[in-house]
Design an enzyme around this catalytic site. Structure first.
Site, short mmCIF file in Angstrom:
data_model
loop_
_atom_site.label_atom_id
_atom_site.label_comp_id
_atom_site.label_asym_id
_atom_site.label_seq_id
_atom_site.Cartn_x
_atom_site.Cartn_y
_atom_site.Cartn_z
N LYS A 58 0.84 -1.21 0.00
CA LYS A 58 0.00 0.00 0.00
C LYS A 58 0.87 1.26 0.00
CE LYS A 58 -3.85 -2.38 2.18
NZ LYS A 58 -4.73 -2.61 3.34
N GLN A 102 -4.75 -1.62 9.75
CA GLN A 102 -4.67 -2.94 9.11
C GLN A 102 -5.19 -4.03 10.05
OE1 GLN A 102 -3.81 -3.27 5.94
NE2 GLN A 102 -3.70 -5.48 5.78
N ASP A 125 -10.99 2.60 4.10
CA ASP A 125 -11.25 1.16 3.97
C ASP A 125 -12.73 0.90 3.69
OD1 ASP A 125 -9.09 -0.61 4.14
OD2 ASP A 125 -8.95 -0.42 6.33
N1 L34 Z 1 -7.88 -2.60 7.40
N2 L34 Z 1 -7.20 -4.71 6.81
C1 L34 Z 1 -7.64 -3.50 6.44
N3 L34 Z 1 -7.85 -3.16 5.15
C2 L34 Z 1 -7.62 -4.07 4.17
O1 L34 Z 1 -7.88 -3.76 2.91
C3 L34 Z 1 -7.13 -5.32 4.51
N4 L34 Z 1 -6.78 -6.28 3.58
C4 L34 Z 1 -7.06 -7.68 3.86
C5 L34 Z 1 -6.42 -7.97 5.22
N5 L34 Z 1 -6.60 -6.91 6.18
C6 L34 Z 1 -6.95 -5.64 5.86
C7 L34 Z 1 -5.74 -6.18 2.75
O2 L34 Z 1 -5.09 -5.16 2.60
C8 L34 Z 1 -6.38 -8.37 2.71
N6 L34 Z 1 -5.51 -7.36 2.12
C9 L34 Z 1 -4.59 -7.60 1.09
C10 L34 Z 1 -3.89 -6.57 0.47
C11 L34 Z 1 -2.97 -6.82 -0.53
C12 L34 Z 1 -2.73 -8.10 -0.93
C13 L34 Z 1 -3.41 -9.14 -0.34
C14 L34 Z 1 -4.33 -8.89 0.67
C15 L34 Z 1 -1.72 -8.32 -1.99
O3 L34 Z 1 -1.07 -7.41 -2.43
N7 L34 Z 1 -1.52 -9.58 -2.41
C16 L34 Z 1 -0.55 -9.95 -3.42
C17 L34 Z 1 0.50 -10.89 -2.88
C18 L34 Z 1 1.15 -10.41 -1.65
C19 L34 Z 1 2.10 -11.42 -1.02
O4 L34 Z 1 3.18 -11.65 -1.62
O5 L34 Z 1 1.78 -11.98 0.03
C20 L34 Z 1 -1.29 -10.62 -4.55
O6 L34 Z 1 -0.78 -10.58 -5.67
O7 L34 Z 1 -2.34 -11.21 -4.29
#
Ligand code: L34
Length: 295
Positions: A58, A102, A125
């Site tokens: 982020k 988060q 959010d």
């Molecule tokens: N307050 N908490 C708050 N806001 C959110 O919007 C989230 N979320 C979820 C968990 N808790 C939160 C996230 O940010 C899930 N989440 C989230 C954000 C980004 C990614 C996955 C979940 C992401 O970038 N995933 C990558 C891989 C990352 C890795 O290497 O682990 C992807 O390509 O899916």
């Protein structure tokens, strides 16, 4: 006749790039008009490795679109009172356009109390009841990041939704339930007939097999197998899990709630993990932060 199809990927990195280019241009305008960039603050409590990764992405994304970002790292033993005091400070800091705390939070902190304490106008959010209620009524507000990211993904690839049966597996407040509301709205993407399935659903495979659009947010690795999916379905995988894998340098590999290799050949469209919904959650947060900065 073979039941194989060539599936296409709903690629969150590619779609995110396109949306972020538009955000970047709008951010420059905001910056020029008011003299400072849109500013997102992310609060991270504790050292959960997955949360650290998500928050880092982020912060990085903010830099890429010309936003200012601030990461506030609080120790895992921070008290609820201290976190609520921080939320109050951010609510009242005019240099902050929007902020997130988060999730998940350590067990001794009540997530609901923290979410309720965030000023709705800074709740980028979209988790506050006021924003969820506004979404429900179709009023302007901040949409929850993951469901809105999925909607953006369907729009980008011009996936047809009208009249389709959308089955959402999972009923969480931040993904499953709002996803169902967005997909049933009288707009595009939307106009679906929606079913919300969950852990108490009877004969879940018979329900998921009826889905033209299947959104899976159940939090169980590789839960949706090919026999649970209709030929030609659009499959959106919200799950993200780290499975131990000694052959990887990191010691783990990522997988979703959907058994991608088995399911993909049956799909018209499918999201990969990684590179599907995750990057769109981040993109959605940027959309909301821009909106906050535009006032
Ligand atoms: N307050 N908490 C708050 N806001 C959110 O919007 C989230 N979320 C979820 C968990 N808790 C939160 C996230 O940010 C899930 N989440 C989230 C954000 C980004 C990614 C996955 C979940 C992401 O970038 N995933 C990558 C891989 C990352 C890795 O290497 O682990 C992807 O390509 O899916």
């Amino acid at each position: 006749m073979s039941s194989q199809t060539t599936y296409r990927e709903l690629n969150g990195v590619e779609c995110g790039k396109a949306v972020r280019a538009r955000i970047s241009a709008a951010a420059a305008q905001v910056h020029a008009k008011r003299g400072h960039a849109p500013h997102l603050v992310a609060v991270l409590v504790g050292e959960d490795p997955a949360s650290q990764t998500y928050v880092a992405s982020k912060v990085k994304a903010c830099g890429e679109v010309g936003f200012r970002s601030t990461l506030l790292k609080e120790p895992a033993d921070t008290t609820e009172a201290a976190l609520l005091a921080l939320v109050d400070k951010l609510n009242n800091d005019p240099s902050v356009d929007g902020f997130i705390v988060q999730l998940p939070l350590p067990g001794h902190i009540n997530e609901e109390r923290v979410t309720l304490a965030i000023a709705p106008g800074k709740d980028v959010d979209g988790f506050h009841p006021q924003n969820l209620g506004r979404m429900m009524l179709g009023l302007p507000g901040y949409l929850p990041a993951t469901p809105n990211g999925i909607v953006e993904l369907l729009k980008h690839y011009e996936v047809a939704t009208e009249g389709k049966h959308c089955v959402v597996v999972g009923r969480s407040n931040i993904v499953g339930t709002p996803m169902g509301i967005l997909m049933s709205r009288n707009t595009y993407p939307g106009n679906c007939t929606v079913t919300i399935a969950h852990s108490r659903t009877k004969d879940l495979p018979s329900i998921t097999r009826q889905a033209d659009i299947l959104v899976v947010a159940i939090g169980k690795p590789n839960f949706i197998t090919a026999d649970r999916v209709k030929q030609g379905a659009v499959v959106v995988d919200v799950g993200i899990h780290r499975l131990a894998d000694a052959s990887r340098k990191s010691g783990f590999r990522l997988c979703g709630d959907v058994d991608f290799d088995g399911v993909a050949p049956k799909c018209s469209w499918i999201t990969p993990v990684p590179g599907g919904v995750g990057p769109m959650t981040v993109t959605s947060l940027l959309m909301n932060t821009l909106k906050a900065a535009q006032g």
